[in-house]
Write a protein that holds these residues in place. Structure first.
Motif: not given
Length: 175
Positions: A87-113
Protein backbone atom coordinates in the motif's frame (compact mmCIF):
# COMPACT_ATOMS: atom_id res chain seq x y z
CA UNK A 1 -9.02 25.62 -24.01
CA UNK A 2 -10.22 23.62 -20.95
CA UNK A 3 -10.29 20.46 -23.07
CA UNK A 4 -6.69 21.00 -24.21
CA UNK A 5 -5.58 21.59 -20.63
CA UNK A 6 -7.41 18.45 -19.49
CA UNK A 7 -5.89 16.39 -22.32
CA UNK A 8 -2.41 17.72 -21.53
CA UNK A 9 -2.91 16.88 -17.85
CA UNK A 10 -4.10 13.36 -18.75
CA UNK A 11 -1.03 12.73 -20.87
CA UNK A 12 1.26 14.05 -18.16
CA UNK A 13 -0.44 12.02 -15.46
CA UNK A 14 -0.01 8.90 -17.56
CA UNK A 15 3.71 9.67 -17.71
CA UNK A 16 3.73 10.29 -13.96
CA UNK A 17 2.09 6.99 -13.23
CA UNK A 18 -1.50 8.12 -12.91
CA UNK A 19 -4.33 5.84 -13.89
CA UNK A 20 -7.69 6.55 -15.34
CA UNK A 21 -10.75 4.33 -15.24
CA UNK A 22 -9.17 1.72 -17.51
CA UNK A 23 -5.94 -0.19 -17.34
CA UNK A 24 -3.38 0.61 -20.01
CA UNK A 25 -2.92 -1.95 -22.78
CA UNK A 26 0.55 -0.63 -23.56
CA UNK A 27 3.25 -3.05 -22.49
CA UNK A 28 6.42 -1.63 -21.00
CA UNK A 29 9.59 -2.55 -22.86
CA UNK A 30 11.54 -5.32 -21.19
CA UNK A 31 15.00 -4.44 -19.88
CA UNK A 32 17.87 -6.23 -21.60
CA UNK A 33 18.68 -9.70 -20.29
CA UNK A 34 21.99 -10.39 -18.58
CA UNK A 35 24.24 -13.32 -19.37
CA UNK A 36 22.25 -15.45 -16.92
CA UNK A 37 19.01 -14.56 -18.70
CA UNK A 38 17.63 -12.52 -15.79
CA UNK A 39 16.71 -8.90 -16.23
CA UNK A 40 18.77 -6.49 -14.12
CA UNK A 41 15.81 -5.62 -11.87
CA UNK A 42 15.02 -9.29 -11.28
CA UNK A 43 18.03 -10.34 -9.27
CA UNK A 44 15.95 -11.60 -6.33
CA UNK A 45 14.96 -15.21 -5.81
CA UNK A 46 12.21 -16.51 -8.08
CA UNK A 47 8.58 -16.23 -7.02
CA UNK A 48 6.32 -19.18 -6.31
CA UNK A 49 5.61 -19.73 -10.00
CA UNK A 50 9.33 -19.76 -10.83
CA UNK A 51 9.24 -16.33 -12.47
CA UNK A 52 11.71 -13.76 -11.14
CA UNK A 53 10.09 -11.26 -8.80
CA UNK A 54 11.67 -7.81 -8.61
CA UNK A 55 9.79 -7.00 -5.42
CA UNK A 56 11.24 -9.89 -3.39
CA UNK A 57 14.24 -7.75 -2.46
CA UNK A 58 12.01 -5.38 -0.45
CA UNK A 59 11.87 -5.95 3.28
CA UNK A 60 8.77 -5.49 5.44
CA UNK A 61 8.34 -1.80 6.21
CA UNK A 62 8.10 1.49 4.36
CA UNK A 63 10.23 2.27 1.30
CA UNK A 64 10.43 5.76 -0.22
CA UNK A 65 11.45 7.09 -3.62
CA UNK A 66 11.94 10.57 -5.12
CA UNK A 67 12.18 12.16 -8.56
CA UNK A 68 12.72 15.78 -9.61
CA UNK A 69 13.02 16.49 -13.30
CA UNK A 70 12.14 19.29 -15.73
CA UNK A 71 8.38 18.64 -15.56
CA UNK A 72 7.61 16.71 -12.34
CA UNK A 73 8.67 16.57 -8.72
CA UNK A 74 7.23 13.55 -6.90
CA UNK A 75 7.52 11.17 -4.02
CA UNK A 76 6.42 7.57 -3.59
CA UNK A 77 5.94 5.89 -0.21
CA UNK A 78 5.24 2.15 -0.29
CA UNK A 79 4.61 -0.07 2.73
CA UNK A 80 5.17 -3.82 2.55
CA UNK A 81 3.24 -5.76 5.21
CA UNK A 82 4.37 -9.00 6.83
CA UNK A 83 1.75 -10.76 4.69
CA UNK A 84 3.44 -9.37 1.55
CA UNK A 85 0.70 -6.84 0.75
CA UNK A 86 1.59 -3.40 -0.62
CA UNK A 87 0.00 0.00 0.00
CA UNK A 88 1.17 3.58 -0.22
CA UNK A 89 0.91 6.95 -1.89
CA UNK A 90 2.41 8.77 -4.86
CA UNK A 91 2.24 12.55 -4.73
CA UNK A 92 3.81 15.49 -6.42
CA UNK A 93 3.78 18.58 -8.56
CA UNK A 94 3.58 18.90 -12.33
CA UNK A 95 5.40 22.01 -13.52
CA UNK A 96 5.39 22.54 -17.27
CA UNK A 97 6.66 26.05 -17.57
CA UNK A 98 6.53 26.27 -21.40
CA UNK A 99 2.81 25.46 -21.35
CA UNK A 100 2.21 27.46 -18.14
CA UNK A 101 0.61 24.35 -16.63
CA UNK A 102 0.98 23.60 -12.95
CA UNK A 103 -0.91 20.99 -10.91
CA UNK A 104 -0.52 18.90 -7.82
CA UNK A 105 -1.52 15.26 -7.58
CA UNK A 106 -2.04 12.73 -4.81
CA UNK A 107 -2.57 9.04 -5.55
CA UNK A 108 -3.64 6.59 -2.86
CA UNK A 109 -2.42 3.05 -3.59
CA UNK A 110 -4.19 0.12 -1.89
CA UNK A 111 -4.54 -3.66 -2.20
CA UNK A 112 -1.14 -4.04 -3.90
CA UNK A 113 -0.57 -7.52 -5.30
CA UNK A 114 2.53 -8.94 -6.93
CA UNK A 115 1.87 -10.51 -10.32
CA UNK A 116 3.77 -13.16 -12.23
CA UNK A 117 6.02 -10.50 -13.74
CA UNK A 118 7.08 -9.22 -10.31
CA UNK A 119 5.22 -5.95 -10.86
CA UNK A 120 2.83 -4.69 -8.18
CA UNK A 121 -0.74 -3.86 -9.21
CA UNK A 122 -2.60 -1.45 -6.94
CA UNK A 123 -6.14 -0.14 -6.74
CA UNK A 124 -5.71 3.62 -7.07
CA UNK A 125 -7.57 6.82 -6.33
CA UNK A 126 -6.02 9.85 -8.01
CA UNK A 127 -6.77 13.44 -6.99
CA UNK A 128 -5.60 16.13 -9.41
CA UNK A 129 -6.68 19.69 -8.65
CA UNK A 130 -10.21 18.68 -7.61
CA UNK A 131 -10.66 15.87 -10.16
CA UNK A 132 -10.91 12.32 -8.79
CA UNK A 133 -10.11 9.24 -10.87
CA UNK A 134 -10.24 5.60 -9.76
CA UNK A 135 -8.59 2.63 -11.42
CA UNK A 136 -5.52 0.45 -11.16
CA UNK A 137 -1.83 1.19 -11.44
CA UNK A 138 1.07 -1.18 -11.96
CA UNK A 139 4.50 -0.35 -10.56
CA UNK A 140 7.92 -1.94 -10.70
CA UNK A 141 9.29 -1.45 -7.19
CA UNK A 142 12.73 -2.65 -6.08
CA UNK A 143 15.30 -1.56 -3.54
CA UNK A 144 17.10 0.23 -6.41
CA UNK A 145 14.16 2.26 -7.74
CA UNK A 146 10.51 2.48 -8.71
CA UNK A 147 8.68 3.19 -11.96
CA UNK A 148 5.03 3.05 -12.95
CA UNK A 149 4.89 0.09 -15.36
CA UNK A 150 8.15 1.14 -16.97
CA UNK A 151 6.89 4.54 -18.15
CA UNK A 152 9.79 6.57 -16.72
CA UNK A 153 13.03 6.86 -18.62
CA UNK A 154 14.79 7.09 -15.26
CA UNK A 155 13.14 5.31 -12.32
CA UNK A 156 12.44 7.17 -9.11
CA UNK A 157 15.44 6.86 -6.80
CA UNK A 158 15.38 5.48 -3.25
CA UNK A 159 15.02 8.30 -0.73
CA UNK A 160 14.87 8.88 3.01
CA UNK A 161 11.23 8.81 4.11
CA UNK A 162 11.85 11.51 6.72
CA UNK A 163 11.24 14.86 5.04
CA UNK A 164 10.21 13.40 1.69
CA UNK A 165 6.98 15.40 1.52
CA UNK A 166 8.97 18.56 2.29
CA UNK A 167 11.29 17.81 -0.66
CA UNK A 168 8.30 17.43 -2.96
CA UNK A 169 6.35 20.38 -1.55
CA UNK A 170 9.02 22.79 -0.24
CA UNK A 171 8.01 25.69 1.97
CA UNK A 172 7.96 28.77 -0.29
CA UNK A 173 9.18 30.84 2.67
CA UNK A 174 12.32 28.68 2.81
CA UNK A 175 11.86 27.58 6.42
Amino acid sequence: MRILTFLAASVILAACGSADDTQSDIAAPAPPATETGQTPSSTAAPGEDGAPSATLDLSVGTHCYFRDDASTTEGLEVTVSEAGDFSGSNYGLIHQEEEAYYASFDITLTNGRTGESGLVTFDSVTEVDGDTQTGTMTWEITSQGAAPDGFLEEPMQPADCDGLADRVFPDPGGE
